[in-house]
Design a protein around this motif. Sequence first.
Motif, PDB file in Angstrom:
ATOM      1  N   TRP A  34       0.822  -1.172  -0.006  1.00  0.00           N
ATOM      2  CA  TRP A  34      -0.163  -0.204   0.181  1.00  0.00           C
ATOM      3  C   TRP A  34       1.029   1.284   0.073  1.00  0.00           C
ATOM      4  O   TRP A  34       1.945   1.461   0.848  1.00  0.00           O
ATOM      5  N   THR A  39      -2.333   0.525  -4.314  1.00  0.00           N
ATOM      6  CA  THR A  39      -1.658  -0.584  -3.941  1.00  0.00           C
ATOM      7  C   THR A  39      -0.807  -1.064  -5.263  1.00  0.00           C
ATOM      8  O   THR A  39      -1.339  -1.147  -6.358  1.00  0.00           O
ATOM      9  N   ARG A  68     -10.592   1.754   2.436  1.00  0.00           N
ATOM     10  CA  ARG A  68      -9.450   1.450   1.611  1.00  0.00           C
ATOM     11  C   ARG A  68      -9.902   0.818   0.421  1.00  0.00           C
ATOM     12  O   ARG A  68      -8.985   1.258  -0.545  1.00  0.00           O
ATOM     13  N   GLU A  72      -8.721   2.647  -3.273  1.00  0.00           N
ATOM     14  CA  GLU A  72      -8.112   2.054  -4.367  1.00  0.00           C
ATOM     15  C   GLU A  72      -8.749   2.249  -5.687  1.00  0.00           C
ATOM     16  O   GLU A  72      -8.052   2.519  -6.595  1.00  0.00           O
TER      17      GLU A  72
END
Length: 455
Positions: A34, A39, A68, A72
């Motif tokens: 990350w 990522t 999260r 992304e």
Amino acid sequence: MTSLADRPVWPAPTAPAGHPALRRDAARVLTGNWTGTSTVPSRTLYPHQWSWDSAFVAIGLRHLSARRAQRELETLLAAQWADGRVPHIVFNPAVPHGAYFPGPDFWRSSRAGRAAGAPSATETSGMVQPPVHALAAWLVHRADPAESRRRGFLTRLRPRLTAWHDYLLTRRDLGGGGLAAVVHPWEPGMDNSPCWDGALRRVEPAPPGTFRRADLRHGRAADRPTDLDYGRYVRLAADYRDAGYDDRAARHAFAVEDPCFNALLIAGELALAAIARDLGEDGTAHTARAERLTRRLVARLWDAEAGVFRARDLHDGTLVGERGVGGLVPLVVPHLPHAVAGRLRATLAGPCFRAPATRLVPSYDLTGPVFDAQRYWRGPAWFNTAWLIHRGLRTHGFHQDAARLGHGLLTEAGRSGFAEYVDPTTGAARGAREFSWTAALALDLLCAGSEEPLP
């Protein structure tokens, strides 16, 4: 057409012994890769954000942090071009330009892509990758609907995802048959597949001294594309860039309708229908488009005799003779004819794709003339295609087959150290280790459980 939420559910595959440790290790890989906003596929070979990698990563991340996982996808789609395309690489300006080739200095997106609507403040590539994003967005939303609605996640992403699909079905319908075409082997995601060899022979490679391969610093030459093929990749990319990334103006030496790419577009249309309904809107336009695409996929790319979908080379209109794993991925399409789904299942169990050392699926026909157990996409078994085929088997009610494949995915992910791919003849780990989508998709199989509805 049946709604995503109304489909039956089935148990997840039995996890191998030690699965709490597998879950912990998968989470560690995703945490380590990350960057704060997205990522990376791996810290060594792939130091930027890749398009379909991030979609698969989000599918796994939702089990650790729905917020999260949303981030992304939001980060990726923030780099979308005005014409709707989602670039296959979003470059991190903090990474030195020489760390990866082709880098931002090669693509020159903010200048060469200005007429096509490339963002001015973010450097990207000019190509695309398979459209897994709408499916990923829907699954991420379902992980925490309350948080998703509070943040307006689907409301904000839906127009971007719709524009992305519109781009593929208009500007990329290069064959006039209603399917999206890819214009470079990097776009279907299976870069070095033998399925592209015939089309690549038409391409004059870039001279060796005009580019420097960064991939060989981090991987064995025997695992990577040859210099000749890489030179052809560079030539195609440079020609596309020099045409301003204009799909209509460019003279595409490589133009192919890929079954995996279009199958994922169909799955994405069904996900967009579900997203529309969740937002209180009508999703029938998306379900109708999915139905049309399914008919076109079968009519244009299905080879009943071979029991597999084949790519179509648009230069001469012929189906490619090679059999790759992308021809099995259309199992993810829910409304395939029953006979087609049954033949795909039989092909998976037959000598072409039943690997001797792993339950994963080789990327290329084991009996094919150029099968290579080690070289990138020319034989090795990958975890993302296994996850897609596992999902497809469940979709069509082949639950025992799905359980075996799911167990194999989890076993190989743990045994290989979350490798990029494995040798299907020995099970040996190949490519990068601690690879993000391997960890993410293993985590998804461990955590999704029986509550997960299928498309």
